[in-house]
Write an enzyme that holds these catalytic residues in place. Structure first.
Site, short mmCIF file in Angstrom:
data_model
loop_
_atom_site.label_atom_id
_atom_site.label_comp_id
_atom_site.label_asym_id
_atom_site.label_seq_id
_atom_site.Cartn_x
_atom_site.Cartn_y
_atom_site.Cartn_z
N TRP A 172 78.34 13.09 6.26
CA TRP A 172 79.11 11.90 6.57
C TRP A 172 79.07 10.86 5.45
CZ3 TRP A 172 82.22 12.37 10.61
CH2 TRP A 172 81.87 13.23 11.64
N SER B 249 74.52 21.76 17.36
CA SER B 249 75.91 21.86 17.05
C SER B 249 76.22 21.59 15.61
CB SER B 249 76.68 20.92 17.92
OG SER B 249 76.14 19.68 17.84
N VAL C 141 80.24 14.81 17.66
CA VAL C 141 79.93 13.71 16.74
C VAL C 141 78.42 13.53 16.69
CG1 VAL C 141 80.24 11.26 16.23
CG2 VAL C 141 82.12 12.58 17.28
N GLU C 142 77.82 13.91 15.58
CA GLU C 142 76.39 13.75 15.39
C GLU C 142 76.05 13.82 13.92
OE1 GLU C 142 73.97 17.28 16.43
OE2 GLU C 142 75.82 18.04 17.32
N GLN C 143 74.82 13.49 13.62
CA GLN C 143 74.35 13.44 12.25
C GLN C 143 74.02 14.82 11.70
OE1 GLN C 143 73.42 10.47 10.02
NE2 GLN C 143 75.22 10.01 11.26
#
Length: 303
Positions: free
Chosen positions: A131, A270, A124-126
């Site tokens: 998103w 990632s 879970v990341e930007q």
């Protein structure tokens, strides 16, 4: 007397198992792109320095890593018996919505390929264009995690103190799952409490403490679980020049808010093929934590 001897042997075995587990705390992770270029000698070198490897199996833009079977096989042949996978899914990426369908597709592919692994980490990341609104993102991430668990997969969450609130707001209903957090402080320990106390978590399972470095001629991130006393630091981990981001795609810009949160954290590698190559913002608040009791050292996912 024989009964006492048996009890002593059992207790000794338990203590020895605990010692072995605690001392085996060093890990590496890298992207699907990096994983296909690792030679047999490099795999052997990596296995001699680490007890655990985490390999990207899904990227938001590229989706399923079609080379994962050969990569996992190479890791096993090198001596890794603790192999995790990580998946970067994003609600706005093609083929990733709904989360339940993406996870079902991923797990089905792993089952078809006969992949043996321990833990699946949901990243879970930007990243740029990946998103939607925070509340929608929170629902998406929760659906991904719960779908994986429902399919019999051991599942955890990867994120950071900066990336988590940027992506899913104040979501705190996943804190019963293991958390692997990023904080690039070159310190293989869990002493950085402020960087993993987010999203309802109070204790971590694993920490990504150095991002995008070089080990055995391979571009990797360094992680640890357990005591961390024997893990490499920046003064001893590099063995040649870094060859690029350990995970994430080369396409896209550094979109993950480059200075949000506390310094030197967030995942360096990632992101998805459609998003930023360093979506974890090199300086975004760290943290992937997760309950220590679910650190992913079990017998593996039954799929």
């Amino acid at each position: 007397m024989n009964k006492m001897n048996n009890i002593f042997l059992i207790i000794s075995s338990i203590i020895l198992s605990i010692v072995i587990f605690v001392s085996g705390e060093c890990a590496i992770d890298f992207s699907s792109e990096i994983s296909v270029g690792i030679s047999d000698s490099q795999w052997s070198c990596l296995a001699s320095n680490n007890q655990r490897v985490i390999i990207q199996v899904w990227s938001g833009g590229g989706q399923y890593n079609s080379n994962i079977s050969s990569v996992v096989s190479a890791a096993e042949q090198a001596g890794f018996d603790n192999i995790d996978l990580y998946a970067f899914l994003c609600s706005e990426c093609d083929g990733n919505y709904p989360a339940s369908s993406a996870i079902q597709s991923l797990v089905s592919s792993l089952k078809s390929d006969g992949i043996n692994f321990n833990m699946l980490w949901i990243d879970v990341e930007q990243c740029d264009g990946c998103w939607g609104a925070e509340s929608d993102n929170a629902d998406y991430v929760q659906e991904a995690v719960e779908t994986a668990q429902g399919l019999g997969v051991l599942v955890g969450v990867y994120s950071s103190e900066g990336e988590w609130p940027q992506t899913v707001g104040n979501l705190s209903t996943l804190s019963q799952y293991p958390l692997w957090y990023a904080h690039y402080d070159d310190n293989p320990s869990f002493s950085d409490t402020a960087f993993y106390e987010f999203g309802g978590w109070t204790s971590p399972a694993m920490k990504q403490y150095i991002g995008n470095t070089n080990q055995c001629g391979v571009s990797v991130d360094l992680d640890f679980y357990g005591s961390g006393s024997g893990c490499s630091t920046s003064s001893g981990s590099a063995s040649g020049s870094a060859s690029g981001s350990a995970s994430g795609s080369a396409s896209g810009s550094n979109s993950g808010s480059s200075n949000s949160g506390s310094s030197n954290s967030g995942s360096s590698n990632s992101g998805s093929n459609s998003g930023s190559s360093n979506s974890g913002s090199g300086n975004s608040g760290s943290s992937n934590s997760g309950s220590a009791s679910g650190s992913g050292t079990g017998s593996g996912s039954s799929i």
